[in-house]
Design an enzyme around this catalytic site. Structure first.
Site, PDB file in Angstrom:
ATOM      1  N   CYS A 174     -51.978  -6.847  -3.947  1.00  0.00           N
ATOM      2  CA  CYS A 174     -52.356  -7.086  -2.435  1.00  0.00           C
ATOM      3  C   CYS A 174     -52.602  -8.213  -2.488  1.00  0.00           C
ATOM      4  O   CYS A 174     -51.990  -8.827  -3.119  1.00  0.00           O
ATOM      5  CB  CYS A 174     -53.771  -6.185  -2.520  1.00  0.00           C
ATOM      6  SG  CYS A 174     -53.731  -6.021  -0.950  1.00  0.00           S
TER       7      CYS A 174
ATOM      8  N   ASP B 180     -63.997  -1.363  -4.119  1.00  0.00           N
ATOM      9  CA  ASP B 180     -64.109  -2.754  -4.011  1.00  0.00           C
ATOM     10  C   ASP B 180     -65.417  -3.542  -4.349  1.00  0.00           C
ATOM     11  O   ASP B 180     -65.862  -3.015  -4.690  1.00  0.00           O
ATOM     12  CB  ASP B 180     -62.740  -3.618  -3.076  1.00  0.00           C
ATOM     13  CG  ASP B 180     -62.528  -4.694  -3.442  1.00  0.00           C
ATOM     14  OD1 ASP B 180     -62.908  -5.225  -4.668  1.00  0.00           O
ATOM     15  OD2 ASP B 180     -62.323  -5.325  -2.461  1.00  0.00           O
TER      16      ASP B 180
END
Length: 225
Positions: free
Chosen positions: A10, A131
């Site tokens: 990412c 996350d």
């Protein structure tokens, strides 16, 4: 990486980084379309990346509290194959994104306690991404890319069958432990493979993929067939 988790890289902002990630075996590339991110990918660069790598890798647009119209428009314009919703979007909004775009949807959540893990089970999407919620004061309010991990033991109470993408402070040094403890479907790396926000470090990328490869075991608990 037959028995290892898949890898989503990412914070991609340029074609050379994207091409190296794909060469190393990335399953998905995340391009962030959020003005508040230091890893924001410009529309022009996103066009270059998606045109070059279409059909070679999952192309994921990362959105934070964006309008449905923006998500649908950019997904169509860039021919994305996946959408990641990393804000305060609710289950109904996520379902509508999936319906309107026809794409697979990742719902991301930041974890500080077991309640955050349980809350994500309301979301019937294609993937859940967990996350870390930043503990450091300077990083509070950031939507990912904090460089911090969370207590992976919190995931032992997870009951959802939705494939799990683990994110948050993953590096070559802790990936094997993450795979052993969590057994995720995929691993997501942003800050752990960078030289600076939005710029990948080739050696860190190579080391990350090598560590994921070496984490492979005959069977991964929690990995869908």
């Amino acid at each position: 990486m037959s028995d290892a988790p898949r890898v989503k890289i990412c914070g991609i902002t340029n074609l050379p980084d994207a091409e190296l990630a794909v060469e190393l075996g990335a399953w998905a590339l995340g391009m962030i379309f959020y003005e508040g991110s230091p890893r924001r990918c410009s529309p022009a660069e996103a066009q270059v990346i998606t045109a070059a790598l279409r059909r070679r890798v999952e192309l994921c647009g990362v959105f934070v509290n964006a309008s449905l119209e923006q998500i649908v428009g950019e997904s169509e314009e860039l021919a994305l194959s996946m959408v990641q919703l990393h804000g305060d979007e609710g289950p109904a909004f996520c379902a509508e994104v999936r319906r309107r775009t026809g794409l697979r949807v990742i719902k991301a959540a930041q974890v500080a306690g077991s309640g955050d893990v349980r809350d994500l089970e309301r979301f019937h999407v294609d993937f859940h991404l967990l996350d870390a919620r930043a503990k450091a004061k300077a990083r509070q309010g950031m939507r990912g890319g904090t460089g911090e991990t969370f207590d992976w033991g919190l995931l032992s109470a997870r009951r959802s069958k939705v494939p799990l993408i683990l994110s948050g402070g993953l590096t070559a040094a802790n990936v094997e432990e993450a795979v052993r403890v969590v057994g995720p479907y995929a691993l997501d790396s942003a800050s752990g493979t960078e030289s600076a926000p939005g710029h990948k470090d080739p050696e860190r990328l190579r080391a990350f993929f090598a560590a994921v490869e070496s984490s492979a075991e005959p069977a991964q608990i929690g990995q869908p067939a």
